[in-house]
Design an enzyme around this catalytic site. Sequence first.
Site, PDB file in Angstrom:
ATOM      1  N   GLU A 174       0.803  -1.231   0.000  1.00 32.77           N
ATOM      2  CA  GLU A 174       0.000   0.000   0.000  1.00 32.77           C
ATOM      3  C   GLU A 174       0.835   1.280   0.000  1.00 32.77           C
ATOM      4  O   GLU A 174       0.799   2.067   0.947  1.00 32.77           O
ATOM      5  CB  GLU A 174      -0.930   0.018   1.222  1.00 32.77           C
ATOM      6  CG  GLU A 174      -2.003  -1.041   1.167  1.00 32.77           C
ATOM      7  CD  GLU A 174      -3.015  -0.919   2.315  1.00 32.77           C
ATOM      8  OE1 GLU A 174      -2.805  -0.125   3.244  1.00 32.77           O
ATOM      9  OE2 GLU A 174      -4.020  -1.626   2.269  1.00 32.77           O
ATOM     10  N   GLU A 361      -6.072  -8.190   0.827  1.00 35.76           N
ATOM     11  CA  GLU A 361      -6.614  -7.764   2.128  1.00 35.76           C
ATOM     12  C   GLU A 361      -8.061  -7.365   1.941  1.00 35.76           C
ATOM     13  O   GLU A 361      -8.411  -6.654   0.988  1.00 35.76           O
ATOM     14  CB  GLU A 361      -5.891  -6.530   2.682  1.00 35.76           C
ATOM     15  CG  GLU A 361      -4.566  -6.798   3.330  1.00 35.76           C
ATOM     16  CD  GLU A 361      -3.966  -5.527   3.945  1.00 35.76           C
ATOM     17  OE1 GLU A 361      -4.713  -4.605   4.325  1.00 35.76           O
ATOM     18  OE2 GLU A 361      -2.718  -5.479   4.037  1.00 35.76           O
TER      19      GLU A 361
HETATM   20  O1  IFM Z   1      -3.967  -2.780   9.226  1.00 32.67           O
HETATM   21  C1  IFM Z   1      -3.918  -2.277   7.929  1.00 32.67           C
HETATM   22  C2  IFM Z   1      -2.793  -2.929   7.134  1.00 32.67           C
HETATM   23  O2  IFM Z   1      -1.575  -2.762   7.762  1.00 32.67           O
HETATM   24  C3  IFM Z   1      -2.723  -2.310   5.767  1.00 32.67           C
HETATM   25  N1  IFM Z   1      -4.003  -2.337   5.105  1.00 32.67           N
HETATM   26  C4  IFM Z   1      -5.155  -1.876   5.839  1.00 32.67           C
HETATM   27  C5  IFM Z   1      -5.220  -2.536   7.203  1.00 32.67           C
HETATM   28  C6  IFM Z   1      -6.443  -2.024   7.988  1.00 32.67           C
HETATM   29  O3  IFM Z   1      -6.333  -0.658   8.201  1.00 32.67           O
END
Ligand code: IFM
Length: 449
Positions: A174, A361
Amino acid sequence: MNKVDTSFLHKDQFGQDFLWGVSTAAFQIEGAHDADGKGSSIWDVFTSQKGKIKNGHHALTACDFYNSYQNDIDLINELNIPNFRFSISWPRIMPTGTHPVNQGGIDYYNKIIDSLLASGIEPWITLYHWDLPHDLEVKGGWTNRESVSWFSEYVAVCAQYFGDRVKNWMVINEPSVFTGAGYFLGIHAPGKKGITNYLKAMHHVTLATAAGAKKLRNLIPDANIGTTFSCTHIEPFSQSPKDIEAAKRVDTLLNRTFIEPILGLGYPQADLPVLKKLNNYILEDDLNNLAFEFDFIGLQCYTREVVKSSLLIPYIGAELISAEKRNVIATDMGWEVYPPALYHVLKKFNSYNIKKIIITENGAAFPDILKNGKVYDIKRTHYIQDHLEQILKAKKDGYNVDGYFVWSLTDNFEWAEGYNARFGLIHVDFDTQQRTIKHSGLWFRDFLS
Ligand code: IFM
């Protein structure tokens, strides 16, 4: 444990090769902040500063995964989850960011990898999930162009020590989130602010993504190489031309700025004029060096954003209208629960030339309550089920999607939110480190069985 009804969704609907997994990140779970020769990261330093993290929480112990990894790997097994995504802490492997290598860190990750493989679980490594060695931040961190070669040096070490057993790699997690929050807004580590820091970090991180991927390809020719991007479905607040234009700028920033140069399309400067300032940092040949043919792209989508034009917000001229203001159902992060966002995102990213898309994710934070040894997190169970239905819809409409990883295995340290936002399939009592599989975890277990 009792069986949970999974009859309306079936794993087979997604196809035999569809990948199922769960995602984590080193700083959010490991703790052991100075064990066995580990150096400090920017997050160790940031969390030690007053007022940066809600309730003064820190991650000195976090979920104590460093010591309790075997127990958690057994739980992954119990949940029938075949793929485990975790990140390597750069300062655990290289305490100052560059050579020498810390054997204590190498030994630790070798134990994790070997234990996963012995349990029949496929390891998926993220090389950078936000915990830059502090010593490199002292030299400017990602705002320093040398960060590209520091990162390549670190990637080579990981490939050399772990590449014989690990086939699945994600280069950077990210980039838009950690550069935006950490180098523009100053609300994440290292707490830097301003457009100059942000644009320099943006360009160097993008160069490092391609350089790291090339390094992996050279050192592990048969590796499955990806990188992950946060993305979100954007909608204008109204159909006024101003809101529509504002939504387009936000879409450019959040969904296009980091991926397009990697895909060989350059930065989308025409649709977001502030990106023209990047030309101050782009050197000859950079645009060619930014491109890499990834085996897969990881998309991480949690919600949608609704955008209104605003003259008050510099550079972007747009504001995000919060879920609270719109009076819609939201998670503990304040993010709207809007499963169709995942369908729209899959449709959008299918228009690029990407070999494979994996949702690396997706998940939700809700205020879970442990009662009589159980956590009945029905909202999270529904959140996951509803998002899986959107994946099925996307597949039915012919969009490519090859896997789904839940964020996250256990409740963990949620950056500036501390431990308040619980995302786990498994509940953690942070006083005792006791784990309890939640209803969502039991549902996922039965779904995957
Ligand atoms: O916890 C984070 C993760 O580290 C990166 N993506 C989003 C998740 C939730 O905020």
